[in-house]
Design an enzyme around this catalytic site. Structure first.
Site, PDB file in Angstrom:
ATOM      1  N   GLY A  78       0.830  -1.201   0.000  1.00 32.18           N
ATOM      2  CA  GLY A  78       0.000   0.000   0.000  1.00 32.18           C
ATOM      3  C   GLY A  78       0.863   1.249   0.000  1.00 32.18           C
ATOM      4  O   GLY A  78       2.018   1.231   0.444  1.00 32.18           O
TER       5      GLY A  78
ATOM      6  N   VAL B 299       3.453   1.144   2.871  1.00 32.06           N
ATOM      7  CA  VAL B 299       3.244   0.024   3.786  1.00 32.06           C
ATOM      8  C   VAL B 299       3.779  -1.244   3.145  1.00 32.06           C
ATOM      9  O   VAL B 299       3.466  -1.554   1.991  1.00 32.06           O
ATOM     10  CB  VAL B 299       1.748  -0.149   4.133  1.00 32.06           C
ATOM     11  CG1 VAL B 299       1.563  -1.281   5.135  1.00 32.06           C
ATOM     12  CG2 VAL B 299       1.184   1.148   4.698  1.00 32.06           C
TER      13      VAL B 299
ATOM     14  N   ASP C 136     -10.210  10.603   9.009  1.00 34.39           N
ATOM     15  CA  ASP C 136      -9.887  10.109   7.660  1.00 34.39           C
ATOM     16  C   ASP C 136     -10.488   8.727   7.427  1.00 34.39           C
ATOM     17  O   ASP C 136      -9.820   7.820   6.944  1.00 34.39           O
ATOM     18  CB  ASP C 136      -8.372  10.068   7.472  1.00 34.39           C
ATOM     19  CG  ASP C 136      -7.984  10.016   5.991  1.00 34.39           C
ATOM     20  OD1 ASP C 136      -6.859   9.574   5.686  1.00 34.39           O
ATOM     21  OD2 ASP C 136      -8.820  10.390   5.131  1.00 34.39           O
TER      22      ASP C 136
END
Length: 994
Positions: free
Chosen positions: A702, A709, A827
């Site tokens: 990611g 990540v 978020d």
């Protein structure tokens, strides 16, 4: 002379070659320009990155050319994420034989120019967003063999002119909005092999002319509003393998010779119709049969199919018919021993009588689903049931089974759902129940069970709901049961003979929604630890012998909506904190020994919402109660001196300030508790480098604006995978994001929050600052992956989506209402929702998180307030960050999960938004906006144990309505997250009880 002739011949040859080159070049140029026009109407060209002048167009991705003429013969762009319209210039690709554009996001109408493609053999536009009608011009493609238009939004009727396409072998038009019935003229296409038209509101009857399709192998018209009988000519199609007419209004009976007429049947799906008569025994001759679904009809008589001949069958679904009526109704079970692939047997509500044969234990070790709910079966449950080691769901509820529950049930270690309610089981609950460590729901209510609740139930550490009500159980409530922190849905021990006090361990049930201990012999004080059950929505302690006062700690249960403490020996005054529980809808305090004044605020402001009957020492309250006035409430009531109040407040504030000053200095001089305990393992940059193979691209899972990540394995972490989030410190705001995330993770722990393992703040081998966070690895990726990528071909069904929403809402409830100070995520979006092995959702990425009540929740003009499409509109205007902002993001996420559309989808222009898109569909057209994948799964029975289609659609509508209520523009009008959790839980309960 010869030289002249030779010269002339040479000129002719050269002229011919030049002419040939000119034609070829012109044809190639036409194809080239047509492809450029195709590309020009694609709004996201990432999937066509190779379509540039660096390559010949025959080398472009998805373009196939003929070797001889270098003309485009095939366009294969399946699952490329393409968005936009289909250019009519595709009709200029005159050598095209195959077009495959399925599983993209093309919209608009299908160009009628496709009719120019006379060489076309296969056209696949399925799984897009095409609207309008099926172009009649397609009938000019007289070489067409396969036409696939499924999973679009096409309207109108099937053009009868399609019957002129004499070479057609496949028509796939399922899941559109086609009407006008099935044209009888289609019977003229005698080459037809597959006709798939399910989930269209055709109406009308099945034309008898379709019996001309002698080569037909697949016929699917489920959910098409078809009525009348199945034409006898259909049964003459001896090659038919897949036969599905589920979800229509068909009547009549099946021919007794069905199995001989259709010997090659693999799938027979006739569920949800009005068919009558016996189920033909000749089905035994369908030796290739894998799925038999005839549930929800009016079939009757004795079931006499010999399943011994159906060795490949893996699903038998006969529910909601009128079979049975004889003592040996279940004898057919004896014939299933050779069904080595059988996985599912659903016989609920069929009026079967008699006993369950011991041969039930001889079923396949693949067997995982057994539903005998709502029959008239009696006698003992055979101990051989323990042989079904693959079983995950067992439903025997609403029968007359008697005797003990066999201890062999403990061998079924894959069991997740057990329903034995409403029988006549007696004796003790077997201790072996504790072997079922995967158990999620256990229903043993309304039996004659006795003795004590086994402490071994505490080993069922995945248990979400336990129902033991209406039995003869006695003894104490085992402390091990109350330590099951997994219990989140319900614990119902009511209507038994349980004794002694309620153990203080009850406070460990922090996730529990409903607790019912009513009508037992419990005594002693209500433990103050009960107030730690902060997720409770419903609490009933009525009909016991509890005494003393109601503990003030119950004020922590801010989400409770029903509270029943009636018929006990409680005393003291009615707690004033009950007035402040804003979600409390009903409280019953009747038949106790309360005294003093009855409150008049909150739930006590309406006499229909509370009861205080049978408390002889109460006074005051609403006039409708007819209680005596309380003494000392007249004009001369003594008032506490004003100066005394001032002194009391001033001294209290002074004491608090002094304590805060001393405590603050002390805290600065001491290391934190977490650091003293060394809670997190220490990792270095070198360890993380090794764990990720040098932060290799192969391990990248990611990427975002502030971080990347990676998947990796730490040497000292039991060889388990971890997720390592490496901050891009060169990007503005990344360091602040790292600090915010570390601060958030210091104080939060919840089953639906991503678990942090450790952090690393160091330098890399070049001396640059390096910061990373190490999390528990989530093997099923993000919610975004499941909704919008091709990472998995599996789609989420309705139960999975509702459970994910409950998980996320529960996490927000914890952050907003049970953390001090409260935390705002800021978020929330699908890419920040991670899914573990069991598809449990975990909220991650707290890089933008803010602590409520601190200066960090003030927005600045340069601050990041979330992600476009998910951030609430007030943040864009500079408003303070609040919990209602997270609710807005959750509402958008919910609507995305139900509709399959991103809030930034291209259709949301000129004032149309995802919120408005869903709102306009309420209340009567919600199905029109539901994700096609979800509707397809629903129709294909991907939701286990749910039969009521109307109820499912009502639940879908309720869920969309909830998302709309969460995502309104006005923060004050948005729902509280506690209410959201409650509503979602109600929807889930409705689904599971359908």
């Amino acid at each position: 002379m010869n030289s002249h002739i030779g010269f002339l011949f040479s000129c002719l040859v050269i002229s011919g070659i030049t002419s040939s080159i000119s034609i070829s070049g012109g044809g190639n140029e036409t194809d080239y320009q047509a492809l450029l026009q195709f590309k020009s109407m694609i709004t996201n060209e990432e999937g066509l990155s190779s379509w540039n002048t660096s390559f010949h167009f025959c080398d472009w991705s998805g373009v196939i050319c003929g070797k001889r003429h270098r003309r485009v013969t095939a366009l294969r762009l399946k699952s490329q994420g393409l968005e936009g319209s289909l250019s009519p210039h595709v009709g200029n690709l005159s050598f095209l034989r195959h077009i495959s554009l399925s599983n993209n996001s093309f919209q608009g109408t299908i160009p009628h120019e496709l009719g120019r493609l006379t060489r076309l053999r296969a056209l696949d536009l399925s799984s897009n967003k095409f609207n309008g009608v099926i172009p009649t011009n397609l009938t000019r493609c007289y070489n067409l063999e396969e036409l696939e238009l499924s999973y679009n939004k096409l309207v109108g009727s099937i053009p009868k002119e399609i019957s002129f396409l004499s070479k057609l072998t496949l028509i796939s038009i399922r899941t559109n909005n086609l009407t006008g019935g099935i044209p009888p003229a289609l019977g003229n296409i005698t080459s037809m092999e597959v006709f798939s038209a399910a989930e269209n509101p055709f109406g009308g009857s099945i034309p008898n002319t379709l019996g001309r399709w002698k080569s037909l192998r697949g016929f699917g018209c489920g959910g098409c509003n078809l009525f009348g009988t199945i034409p006898h000519s259909i049964y003459n199609l001896s090659r038919l393998a897949n036969f599905s007419l589920a979800g229509n209004e068909l009547i009549g009976s099946l021919p007794s010779a069905l199995g001989a007429m259709l010997p090659h049947l693999v799938f027979l799906q006739l569920r949800h119709n009005n068919l009558i008569g016996p189920l033909p025994p000749s089905i035994s001759n369908c030796s290739k049969l894998r799925i038999l679904e005839v549930g929800d009809n009016n079939f009757s008589g004795k079931l006499t199919i010999d399943f011994a001949k159906l060795k490949d069958i893996y699903k038998i679904s006969l529910y909601n018919n009128i079979f049975g009526g004889e003592a040996d109704d279940m004898k057919f079970i004896n014939t299933m021993e050779n069904c080595s692939r059988l996985e599912s047997l659903n016989l609920n509500t069929c009026q079967f009588q008699g006993v369950l044969p011991a041969s039930i234990g001889n079923l396949s070790d693949r067997f995982r689903f057994l539903n005998l709910h709502g029959n008239h079966l009696h006698g003992r449950l055979p101990s051989s049931i323990g042989n079904l080691v693959g079983l995950t769901a067992l439903d025997l509820s609403k029968n007359q089974f008697s005797g003990k529950i066999p201890s062999t049930i403990g061998k079924l270690q894959k069991l997740q759902d057990v329903f034995l309610s409403e029988n006549q089981f007696s004796g003790p609950i077997p201790d072996a129940i504790g072997n079922l460590s995967l158990l999620i729901t256990l229903y043993l209510s309304s039996n004659r069970l006795e003795w004590h609740i086994p402490s071994s139930v505490g080993n069922c550490y995945n248990l979400l709901a336990l129902y033991l009500e209406d039995n003869n159980l006695s003894g104490r409530i085992p402390r091990q049961l109350l330590r099951l922190s997994s219990l989140a849905l319900a614990l119902d021990l009511s209507q038994n003979n349980l004794i002694e006090s309620l153990p203080t361990e009850v406070g460990q049930l922090k996730m529990l929604t409903s607790l019912d201990l009513s009508d037992n012999n419990l005594s002693g004080n209500i433990p103050s630890s009960l107030g730690d059950c902060i997720s409770l929505v419903s609490l009933s302690l009525k009909g016991n012998s509890f005494q003393g006062i109601v503990p003030s700690t119950l004020s922590s249960m801010r989400g409770v909506s029903t509270l029943d403490l009636s018929q006990n020996n409680l005393s003291g005054q009615i707690p004033r904190f009950l007035e402040g529980l804003i979600l409390l809808e009903y409280v019953d305090l009747s038949f106790n020994d309360f005294e003093g004044e009855v409150p008049v605020l909150g739930v006590f402001a309406n006499t229909t919402k509370f009861s205080v009957l049978g408390n002889s020492r109460l006074c005051g309250g609403l006039p409708e109660l007819g209680l005596p006035k309380c003494k000392g409430t007249g004009k001369h009531k003594r008032r506490f001196p004003l100066f005394a109040i001032f002194i009391l407040i001033a001294s209290t504030l002074f004491t608090i300030l002094c304590f805060a000053y001393v405590w603050g200095k002390k805290k600065k001089s001491q290391p934190s508790q977490s650091s003293r305990e060394g809670r997190f393992i220490k990792v270095s940059y070198g360890q993380l480098l090794k764990a990720t193979n040098g932060f290799s691209q192969a391990n990248l899972i990611g990427e975002g604006g502030f971080s990347s990540v990676y998947k990796g394995i730490l040497d000292d972490h039991d060889d388990r995978f971890v997720a390592i989030k490496v901050l891009h410190l060169q990007n503005r705001g990344a360091h602040k994001s790292f600090i915010a995330e570390c601060q958030a993770w210091q104080s939060i722990r919840h089953r639906n929050l991503l678990k942090i393992i450790t952090s690393c703040s160091s330098v890399d081998f070049q001396g640059n600052d390096f910061k990373a966070l190490v999390y528990e690895f989530m093997p099923n990726g993000s919610l975004h992956d499941w909704l919008h990528s091709n990472v998995t071909t599996t789609k989420l069904n309705l139960l999975q989506r509702i459970n994910i929403l409950i998980d996320v809402a529960s996490a927000l409830d914890y952050l907003h209402n049970h953390c001090l100070p409260a935390i705002i995520h800021c978020d929330l979006k699908p890419s920040n929702i991670l899914l573990d092995d069991d598809m449990v959702a975990h909220v991650g990425d707290f890089g933008l998180a803010r602590f409520l009540g601190t200066n960090s929740n003030k927005n600045s003009t340069s601050g990041i307030r979330g992600t476009i499409g998910y951030a609430p509109p007030e943040y864009g205007a500079g408003s303070e960050i609040t919990s209602s902002g997270d609710v807005y993001s959750f509402g958008i996420l919910l609507l995305e999960l139900m509709t399959g559309k991103r809030p930034t989808d291209n259709i949301f222009i000129e004032g149309l938004s995802l919120h408005r898109f869903a709102d306009m569909a309420l209340p009567d057209h919600v199905i029109d906006v539901i994700d096609d994948d979800l509707l397809n799964l629903h129709q294909e029975d991907a939701i286990p144990m749910i039969a009521d289609v109307k109820k499912i659609e009502e639940c879908m509508a309720s869920t969309v309505k909830l998302g709309v209520s969460c995502s309104v523009d006005s923060p004050a009008q948005r729902l509280n997250i506690v209410n959201v959790v409650h509503e979602l839980q109600h929807i889930l309960d409705t689904l599971q009880n359908s």
